[in-house]
Design a protein around this motif. Structure first.
Motif, PDB file in Angstrom:
ATOM      1  N   MET A  31       0.755  -1.243   0.196  1.00 48.27           N
ATOM      2  CA  MET A  31      -0.050  -0.114   0.042  1.00 48.27           C
ATOM      3  C   MET A  31       0.941   1.376  -0.010  1.00 48.27           C
ATOM      4  N   THR A  32       0.724   1.955  -1.014  1.00 49.00           N
ATOM      5  CA  THR A  32       1.556   3.409  -0.848  1.00 49.00           C
ATOM      6  C   THR A  32       0.900   4.290  -0.126  1.00 49.00           C
ATOM      7  N   ARG A  33       1.641   5.029   0.596  1.00 47.37           N
ATOM      8  CA  ARG A  33       1.467   6.195   1.435  1.00 47.37           C
ATOM      9  C   ARG A  33       0.710   7.492   0.794  1.00 47.37           C
ATOM     10  N   LYS A  34      -0.438   8.043   1.381  1.00 43.77           N
ATOM     11  CA  LYS A  34      -1.090   9.054   0.536  1.00 43.77           C
ATOM     12  C   LYS A  34      -0.101  10.061   0.817  1.00 43.77           C
ATOM     13  N   THR A  35      -0.092  11.109  -0.242  1.00 48.48           N
ATOM     14  CA  THR A  35       0.334  12.479   0.050  1.00 48.48           C
ATOM     15  C   THR A  35      -0.636  13.525  -0.007  1.00 48.48           C
ATOM     16  N   VAL A  36      -0.221  14.639   0.375  1.00 48.50           N
ATOM     17  CA  VAL A  36      -1.008  15.746   0.406  1.00 48.50           C
ATOM     18  C   VAL A  36      -1.917  15.973  -0.683  1.00 48.50           C
ATOM     19  N   ARG A  37      -1.370  15.750  -1.906  1.00 49.48           N
ATOM     20  CA  ARG A  37      -2.396  15.906  -3.280  1.00 49.48           C
ATOM     21  C   ARG A  37      -3.354  15.197  -3.092  1.00 49.48           C
ATOM     22  N   ASP A  38      -3.323  13.737  -2.559  1.00 48.76           N
ATOM     23  CA  ASP A  38      -4.461  12.734  -2.711  1.00 48.76           C
ATOM     24  C   ASP A  38      -5.448  13.287  -1.892  1.00 48.76           C
ATOM     25  N   TYR A  39      -5.295  14.153  -0.884  1.00 50.80           N
ATOM     26  CA  TYR A  39      -6.486  14.545  -0.128  1.00 50.80           C
ATOM     27  C   TYR A  39      -7.199  15.736  -0.624  1.00 50.80           C
ATOM     28  N   ILE A  40      -6.765  16.292  -1.681  1.00 50.56           N
ATOM     29  CA  ILE A  40      -7.401  17.460  -2.576  1.00 50.56           C
ATOM     30  C   ILE A  40      -8.399  16.946  -3.442  1.00 50.56           C
ATOM     31  N   ARG A  41      -9.584  17.460  -3.565  1.00 50.65           N
ATOM     32  CA  ARG A  41     -10.120  17.141  -4.731  1.00 50.65           C
ATOM     33  C   ARG A  41     -10.437  18.247  -5.744  1.00 50.65           C
ATOM     34  N   THR A  42     -10.694  18.027  -6.936  1.00 49.58           N
ATOM     35  CA  THR A  42     -10.932  19.237  -8.043  1.00 49.58           C
ATOM     36  C   THR A  42     -12.161  18.982  -8.411  1.00 49.58           C
ATOM     37  N   ILE A  43     -13.006  20.381  -8.356  1.00 54.24           N
ATOM     38  CA  ILE A  43     -14.316  20.430  -8.577  1.00 54.24           C
ATOM     39  C   ILE A  43     -14.309  21.448  -9.903  1.00 54.24           C
ATOM     40  N   PRO A  44     -15.121  20.572 -10.942  1.00 55.66           N
ATOM     41  CA  PRO A  44     -15.257  21.308 -12.325  1.00 55.66           C
ATOM     42  C   PRO A  44     -16.265  22.571 -12.444  1.00 55.66           C
ATOM     43  N   ASP A  45     -15.767  23.524 -12.744  1.00 56.81           N
ATOM     44  CA  ASP A  45     -16.986  24.832 -13.055  1.00 56.81           C
ATOM     45  C   ASP A  45     -17.174  25.230 -11.701  1.00 56.81           C
ATOM     46  N   PHE A  46     -16.299  25.458 -10.939  1.00 55.85           N
ATOM     47  CA  PHE A  46     -16.627  26.207  -9.770  1.00 55.85           C
ATOM     48  C   PHE A  46     -15.439  27.239  -9.505  1.00 55.85           C
ATOM     49  N   PRO A  47     -16.083  28.625  -9.258  1.00 58.60           N
ATOM     50  CA  PRO A  47     -17.267  28.942  -8.960  1.00 58.60           C
ATOM     51  C   PRO A  47     -17.905  29.413 -10.230  1.00 58.60           C
ATOM     52  N   THR A  48     -17.374  29.654 -11.392  1.00 55.49           N
ATOM     53  CA  THR A  48     -17.772  29.886 -12.686  1.00 55.49           C
ATOM     54  C   THR A  48     -17.619  28.602 -13.756  1.00 55.49           C
ATOM     55  N   PRO A  49     -18.246  28.530 -14.860  1.00 58.95           N
ATOM     56  CA  PRO A  49     -17.860  27.603 -15.865  1.00 58.95           C
ATOM     57  C   PRO A  49     -16.350  27.695 -16.475  1.00 58.95           C
ATOM     58  N   GLY A  50     -15.743  26.406 -16.570  1.00 56.13           N
ATOM     59  CA  GLY A  50     -14.293  26.379 -17.047  1.00 56.13           C
ATOM     60  C   GLY A  50     -13.300  26.416 -15.761  1.00 56.13           C
ATOM     61  N   ILE A  51     -13.740  26.786 -14.524  1.00 58.65           N
ATOM     62  CA  ILE A  51     -12.809  26.857 -13.688  1.00 58.65           C
ATOM     63  C   ILE A  51     -12.536  25.610 -13.156  1.00 58.65           C
ATOM     64  N   MET A  52     -11.481  24.880 -12.860  1.00 57.00           N
ATOM     65  CA  MET A  52     -11.204  23.675 -12.185  1.00 57.00           C
ATOM     66  C   MET A  52     -10.856  24.127 -10.352  1.00 57.00           C
ATOM     67  N   PHE A  53     -11.738  23.955  -9.622  1.00 55.66           N
ATOM     68  CA  PHE A  53     -11.530  24.865  -8.330  1.00 55.66           C
ATOM     69  C   PHE A  53     -10.787  23.324  -7.475  1.00 55.66           C
ATOM     70  N   ARG A  54      -9.639  23.737  -6.863  1.00 50.19           N
ATOM     71  CA  ARG A  54      -8.920  22.886  -6.097  1.00 50.19           C
ATOM     72  C   ARG A  54      -9.512  22.969  -4.656  1.00 50.19           C
ATOM     73  N   ASP A  55     -10.272  21.877  -4.134  1.00 48.24           N
ATOM     74  CA  ASP A  55     -11.124  22.029  -2.879  1.00 48.24           C
ATOM     75  C   ASP A  55     -10.058  21.388  -1.861  1.00 48.24           C
ATOM     76  N   ILE A  56      -9.630  22.220  -0.890  1.00 44.35           N
ATOM     77  CA  ILE A  56      -8.936  21.501   0.135  1.00 44.35           C
ATOM     78  C   ILE A  56      -9.711  21.177   1.544  1.00 44.35           C
ATOM     79  N   THR A  57     -10.825  21.347   1.299  1.00 42.59           N
ATOM     80  CA  THR A  57     -11.849  20.881   2.379  1.00 42.59           C
ATOM     81  C   THR A  57     -11.701  19.219   2.915  1.00 42.59           C
ATOM     82  N   THR A  58     -11.510  18.751   1.828  1.00 40.67           N
ATOM     83  CA  THR A  58     -11.295  17.217   2.061  1.00 40.67           C
ATOM     84  C   THR A  58      -9.916  17.049   2.835  1.00 40.67           C
ATOM     85  N   LEU A  59      -8.903  17.669   2.620  1.00 37.17           N
ATOM     86  CA  LEU A  59      -7.515  17.727   3.249  1.00 37.17           C
ATOM     87  C   LEU A  59      -7.684  18.085   4.638  1.00 37.17           C
TER      88      LEU A  59
END
Ligand code: 5GP
Length: 174
Positions: free
Chosen positions: A1-29
């Protein structure tokens, strides 16, 4: 099992807050105790041997990180906020956005001349927000030891912009 990195805890939400923006959501981190602790530990790592007198958090997610980093360092936290939010006398710094401009503020007694500060925020894009924070700290006579971010979006040029000011930039992932 590979160890999770900081990047693995962040999700990307498409079209937030406006269409075309890929928002990096750190709330999951932030919501994961291992992820959050790993993130704070990694932000502090490059500064282990340096004197830092204050941590400066940039509104709003920089407050969350800044609080944890300041607590870990046993140092105070200073807030850089959007215009009109700080109650006492402030210094203001304008900066350009893609369309228009914005203003960040700091209490004019928040830092002492000669204090060494670490600025923290969640994400570095164009670097405009961080540059405003740097200028506010420097106008109070403080020395910005570095700027730390969880995410750097390298295509937007923020790192080059801050490095050109002579500021050390650290980011945990892209
Ligand atoms: P810059 O001033 O570097 O262009 O933008 C950085 C600021 O915008 C930071 O304060 C950051 O919180 C916010 N920001 C811009 N895009 C994103 C994103 O995709 N995710 C998050 N979490 N913050 C963002």
């Amino acid at each position: 099992m590979t160890r999770k990195t900081v990047r693995d805890y962040i999700r990307t939400i498409p079209d937030f807050p406006t269409p075309g923006i890929m928002f990096r959501d750190i709330t999951t981190l932030l919501a994961d105790p291992r992820g959050f602790r790993m993130c704070v530990d990694q932000i502090l790592h490059p500064y282990a041997d340096q004197r830092i007198d204050k941590v400066v958090g940039l509104e709003a997610r920089g407050f969350i990180l800044g609080g944890a980093v300041a607590h870990q360092l046993n140092k105070g936290l200073v807030l850089v906020r959007k215009k009109g939010k700080l109650p006492a006398a402030t210094l203001s710094q304008d900066y350009n956005l893609e369309y228009g401009s914005a203003t960040m503020e700091i209490h004019d007694d928040a830092l002492q001349a000669g204090e060494r500060v670490l600025i923290v925020d969640d994400l570095l894009a164009t670097g405009g927000t961080a540059e405003a924070g740097i200028k506010l700290c420097e106008r109070l006579g403080a020395e910005v030891v570095g700027c730390s971010f969880i995410v750097d979006l390298p295509d937007l040029g923020g790192r080059e912009r801050l490095t050109a000011l002579g500021i050390a930039v650290d980011a945990l992932c892209a």
